[in-house]
Write a protein that holds these residues in place. Structure first.
Motif, PDB file in Angstrom:
ATOM      1  N   GLY A  23       0.890  -1.214   0.096  1.00  0.00           N
ATOM      2  CA  GLY A  23       0.084  -0.075   0.099  1.00  0.00           C
ATOM      3  C   GLY A  23       0.949   1.067  -0.051  1.00  0.00           C
ATOM      4  N   GLY A  24       0.538   2.148  -0.593  1.00  0.00           N
ATOM      5  CA  GLY A  24       1.162   3.387  -0.929  1.00  0.00           C
ATOM      6  C   GLY A  24       2.540   3.395  -1.865  1.00  0.00           C
ATOM      7  N   MET A  25       2.279   2.582  -2.683  1.00  0.00           N
ATOM      8  CA  MET A  25       3.446   2.034  -3.513  1.00  0.00           C
ATOM      9  C   MET A  25       3.770   3.349  -4.622  1.00  0.00           C
ATOM     10  SD  MET A  25       5.045  -0.216  -2.088  1.00  0.00           S
ATOM     11  CE  MET A  25       6.374  -0.633  -3.135  1.00  0.00           C
ATOM     12  N   ILE A  26       2.679   3.818  -5.268  1.00  0.00           N
ATOM     13  CA  ILE A  26       2.593   4.773  -6.215  1.00  0.00           C
ATOM     14  C   ILE A  26       3.074   6.259  -5.666  1.00  0.00           C
ATOM     15  CG2 ILE A  26       1.437   5.932  -8.149  1.00  0.00           C
ATOM     16  CD1 ILE A  26      -0.126   3.343  -8.291  1.00  0.00           C
ATOM     17  N   LYS A  27       4.310   6.563  -6.300  1.00  0.00           N
ATOM     18  CA  LYS A  27       4.906   7.870  -5.855  1.00  0.00           C
ATOM     19  C   LYS A  27       4.803   8.989  -6.879  1.00  0.00           C
ATOM     20  CE  LYS A  27       6.555   5.785  -2.139  1.00  0.00           C
ATOM     21  NZ  LYS A  27       5.796   5.654  -1.039  1.00  0.00           N
TER      22      LYS A  27
ATOM     23  N   PRO B 111      -4.310  -6.787  -5.718  1.00  0.00           N
ATOM     24  CA  PRO B 111      -5.739  -5.996  -5.494  1.00  0.00           C
ATOM     25  C   PRO B 111      -6.902  -6.598  -6.017  1.00  0.00           C
ATOM     26  CG  PRO B 111      -4.187  -4.518  -6.498  1.00  0.00           C
ATOM     27  CD  PRO B 111      -3.446  -5.797  -6.501  1.00  0.00           C
ATOM     28  N   GLU B 112      -7.968  -6.617  -5.134  1.00  0.00           N
ATOM     29  CA  GLU B 112      -9.236  -7.198  -5.385  1.00  0.00           C
ATOM     30  C   GLU B 112     -10.007  -6.187  -6.228  1.00  0.00           C
ATOM     31  OE1 GLU B 112     -11.238  -7.906  -1.796  1.00  0.00           O
ATOM     32  OE2 GLU B 112      -9.694  -9.474  -1.070  1.00  0.00           O
ATOM     33  N   ARG B 113      -9.574  -4.902  -6.515  1.00  0.00           N
ATOM     34  CA  ARG B 113     -10.428  -4.200  -7.058  1.00  0.00           C
ATOM     35  C   ARG B 113      -9.696  -3.123  -8.014  1.00  0.00           C
ATOM     36  NH1 ARG B 113     -12.553  -1.526  -1.760  1.00  0.00           N
ATOM     37  NH2 ARG B 113     -10.623  -0.143  -1.552  1.00  0.00           N
ATOM     38  N   ALA B 114     -10.260  -2.502  -9.070  1.00  0.00           N
ATOM     39  CA  ALA B 114      -9.447  -1.427  -9.860  1.00  0.00           C
ATOM     40  C   ALA B 114     -10.228  -0.209  -9.575  1.00  0.00           C
ATOM     41  CB  ALA B 114      -9.514  -1.728 -11.215  1.00  0.00           C
ATOM     42  N   PHE B 115      -9.474   1.067  -9.682  1.00  0.00           N
ATOM     43  CA  PHE B 115     -10.076   2.123  -9.194  1.00  0.00           C
ATOM     44  C   PHE B 115     -10.223   2.920 -10.452  1.00  0.00           C
ATOM     45  CE2 PHE B 115      -8.652   1.317  -5.087  1.00  0.00           C
ATOM     46  CZ  PHE B 115      -9.351   1.940  -4.402  1.00  0.00           C
TER      47      PHE B 115
ATOM     48  N   CYS C 169     -10.940  29.486 -15.042  1.00  0.00           N
ATOM     49  CA  CYS C 169      -9.741  28.639 -15.587  1.00  0.00           C
ATOM     50  C   CYS C 169      -9.999  28.234 -16.853  1.00  0.00           C
ATOM     51  CB  CYS C 169      -9.592  27.377 -14.799  1.00  0.00           C
ATOM     52  SG  CYS C 169      -8.798  27.728 -13.024  1.00  0.00           S
ATOM     53  N   THR C 170      -9.137  27.692 -17.747  1.00  0.00           N
ATOM     54  CA  THR C 170      -9.417  27.194 -19.170  1.00  0.00           C
ATOM     55  C   THR C 170      -9.395  25.289 -18.933  1.00  0.00           C
ATOM     56  OG1 THR C 170      -8.018  28.999 -20.095  1.00  0.00           O
ATOM     57  CG2 THR C 170      -8.323  27.101 -21.470  1.00  0.00           C
ATOM     58  N   PHE C 171     -10.286  24.901 -19.780  1.00  0.00           N
ATOM     59  CA  PHE C 171     -10.524  23.671 -19.578  1.00  0.00           C
ATOM     60  C   PHE C 171      -9.789  22.938 -20.639  1.00  0.00           C
ATOM     61  CE2 PHE C 171     -12.444  19.969 -21.924  1.00  0.00           C
ATOM     62  CZ  PHE C 171     -12.524  19.065 -20.680  1.00  0.00           C
ATOM     63  N   LEU C 172      -8.880  22.111 -20.419  1.00  0.00           N
ATOM     64  CA  LEU C 172      -7.795  21.424 -21.414  1.00  0.00           C
ATOM     65  C   LEU C 172      -8.474  20.197 -22.028  1.00  0.00           C
ATOM     66  CD1 LEU C 172      -4.568  22.330 -19.566  1.00  0.00           C
ATOM     67  CD2 LEU C 172      -5.514  23.643 -21.550  1.00  0.00           C
ATOM     68  N   TYR C 173      -8.703  19.516 -21.141  1.00  0.00           N
ATOM     69  CA  TYR C 173      -8.999  18.026 -21.687  1.00  0.00           C
ATOM     70  C   TYR C 173      -9.695  17.186 -20.512  1.00  0.00           C
ATOM     71  CZ  TYR C 173      -4.735  16.616 -19.709  1.00  0.00           C
ATOM     72  OH  TYR C 173      -3.497  16.642 -18.903  1.00  0.00           O
ATOM     73  N   LYS C 174     -10.396  15.922 -20.766  1.00  0.00           N
ATOM     74  CA  LYS C 174     -10.782  14.907 -19.922  1.00  0.00           C
ATOM     75  C   LYS C 174     -10.144  13.951 -19.965  1.00  0.00           C
ATOM     76  CE  LYS C 174     -15.269  14.560 -19.092  1.00  0.00           C
ATOM     77  NZ  LYS C 174     -16.608  14.365 -18.867  1.00  0.00           N
ATOM     78  N   ILE C 175      -9.851  13.174 -18.703  1.00  0.00           N
ATOM     79  CA  ILE C 175      -8.632  12.102 -18.765  1.00  0.00           C
ATOM     80  C   ILE C 175      -9.437  11.050 -17.804  1.00  0.00           C
ATOM     81  CG2 ILE C 175      -7.283  12.910 -16.874  1.00  0.00           C
ATOM     82  CD1 ILE C 175      -4.865  11.531 -18.171  1.00  0.00           C
ATOM     83  N   GLU C 176      -9.164   9.788 -18.317  1.00  0.00           N
ATOM     84  CA  GLU C 176      -9.785   8.835 -17.625  1.00  0.00           C
ATOM     85  C   GLU C 176      -8.663   7.839 -17.197  1.00  0.00           C
ATOM     86  OE1 GLU C 176     -12.641   4.812 -18.154  1.00  0.00           O
ATOM     87  OE2 GLU C 176     -13.184   6.448 -18.973  1.00  0.00           O
ATOM     88  N   SER C 177      -8.428   7.354 -15.899  1.00  0.00           N
ATOM     89  CA  SER C 177      -7.344   6.409 -15.387  1.00  0.00           C
ATOM     90  C   SER C 177      -7.728   5.220 -14.947  1.00  0.00           C
ATOM     91  CB  SER C 177      -6.492   7.086 -14.728  1.00  0.00           C
ATOM     92  OG  SER C 177      -6.628   7.536 -13.392  1.00  0.00           O
ATOM     93  N   GLU C 178      -7.376   4.139 -15.021  1.00  0.00           N
ATOM     94  CA  GLU C 178      -7.704   2.916 -14.512  1.00  0.00           C
ATOM     95  C   GLU C 178      -6.527   2.192 -13.923  1.00  0.00           C
ATOM     96  OE1 GLU C 178     -10.019  -1.156 -15.410  1.00  0.00           O
ATOM     97  OE2 GLU C 178     -10.166   0.354 -16.729  1.00  0.00           O
ATOM     98  N   VAL C 179      -6.457   1.887 -12.681  1.00  0.00           N
ATOM     99  CA  VAL C 179      -5.568   1.196 -12.139  1.00  0.00           C
ATOM    100  C   VAL C 179      -5.806   0.285 -11.070  1.00  0.00           C
ATOM    101  CG1 VAL C 179      -5.057   3.135 -10.441  1.00  0.00           C
ATOM    102  CG2 VAL C 179      -3.095   1.880 -11.093  1.00  0.00           C
ATOM    103  N   SER C 180      -5.197  -0.803 -10.875  1.00  0.00           N
ATOM    104  CA  SER C 180      -5.408  -1.630  -9.759  1.00  0.00           C
ATOM    105  C   SER C 180      -4.386  -1.584  -8.691  1.00  0.00           C
ATOM    106  CB  SER C 180      -5.563  -3.053 -10.314  1.00  0.00           C
ATOM    107  OG  SER C 180      -6.032  -3.658 -11.297  1.00  0.00           O
ATOM    108  N   VAL C 181      -4.736  -1.005  -7.524  1.00  0.00           N
ATOM    109  CA  VAL C 181      -3.954  -0.572  -6.452  1.00  0.00           C
ATOM    110  C   VAL C 181      -4.899  -0.966  -5.209  1.00  0.00           C
ATOM    111  CG1 VAL C 181      -2.596   1.143  -7.473  1.00  0.00           C
ATOM    112  CG2 VAL C 181      -4.841   1.627  -6.461  1.00  0.00           C
ATOM    113  N   TYR C 182      -4.167  -1.042  -4.060  1.00  0.00           N
ATOM    114  CA  TYR C 182      -5.087  -1.208  -2.887  1.00  0.00           C
ATOM    115  C   TYR C 182      -5.610  -0.094  -2.130  1.00  0.00           C
ATOM    116  CZ  TYR C 182      -2.461  -5.525  -2.700  1.00  0.00           C
ATOM    117  OH  TYR C 182      -2.091  -6.948  -2.998  1.00  0.00           O
TER     118      TYR C 182
END
Length: 147
Positions: A18-22, A93-97, A40-53
């Motif tokens: 846990g806490g491994m992503i720096k 990890p049991e789930r992906a965020f 503020c100026t809107f630049l873009y929308k981003i989606e991320s999916e990662v399997s972490v605790y």
């Protein structure tokens, strides 16, 4: 006995992950907003999916991905967050965020007004210096009375 010890060692090793992503490439300087920013100026929308605790690791992963973009921006607002189960996982990890965020370029990222506060309040407050002490009268720039 050896099998139980090996299993316990494996569980402890996975729990320590846990806490491994720096933060990388200055991603710690991004400003996370609680609502849509004003001015503020809107630049873009981003989606991320990662399997972490941990959810904090998922947010750090998102920040690292924002900084790696061609137009990284300096502020972001997470518009949706959800998890999905990882199927067929024995170890890990049991789930992906899954985080979806809007990325903005703000002129002053530490004092952004948002739609949640009606644009009236500022998230960062300046420091007020009330008085200044002149310490140039004695040896080594300090006064003899304890400047």
């Amino acid at each position: 006995m050896k099998k139980a010890l090996a299993f316990c060692s494996l569980v402890l090793a996975l729990a320590a992950c846990g806490g491994m992503i720096k933060p990388e490439n200055g991603s710690q300087y991004l400003t996370q907003l609680d609502a849509e920013p004003i001015g503020c100026t809107f630049l873009y929308k981003i989606e991320s999916e990662v399997s972490v605790y941990d959810a904090d690791d998922a947010r750090t992963y998102l920040e690292n991905r924002i900084v790696d973009q061609a137009r990284p921006g300096n502020a972001y607002w997470i518009t949706s967050q959800r998890t999905r189960p990882n199927e067929w996982v024995i170890f890990g990890p049991e789930r992906a965020f899954i985080l979806v965020a809007n990325v903005y370029d703000c002129p002053h990222p530490n004092s952004v007004r948002t739609a949640a506060d009606g644009g009236s309040s500022i998230t960062a407050t300046p420091i007020l210096v009330e008085h200044q002490i002149n310490c140039s009268g004695a040896m080594y720039g300090g006064q003899t009375g304890g400047c």
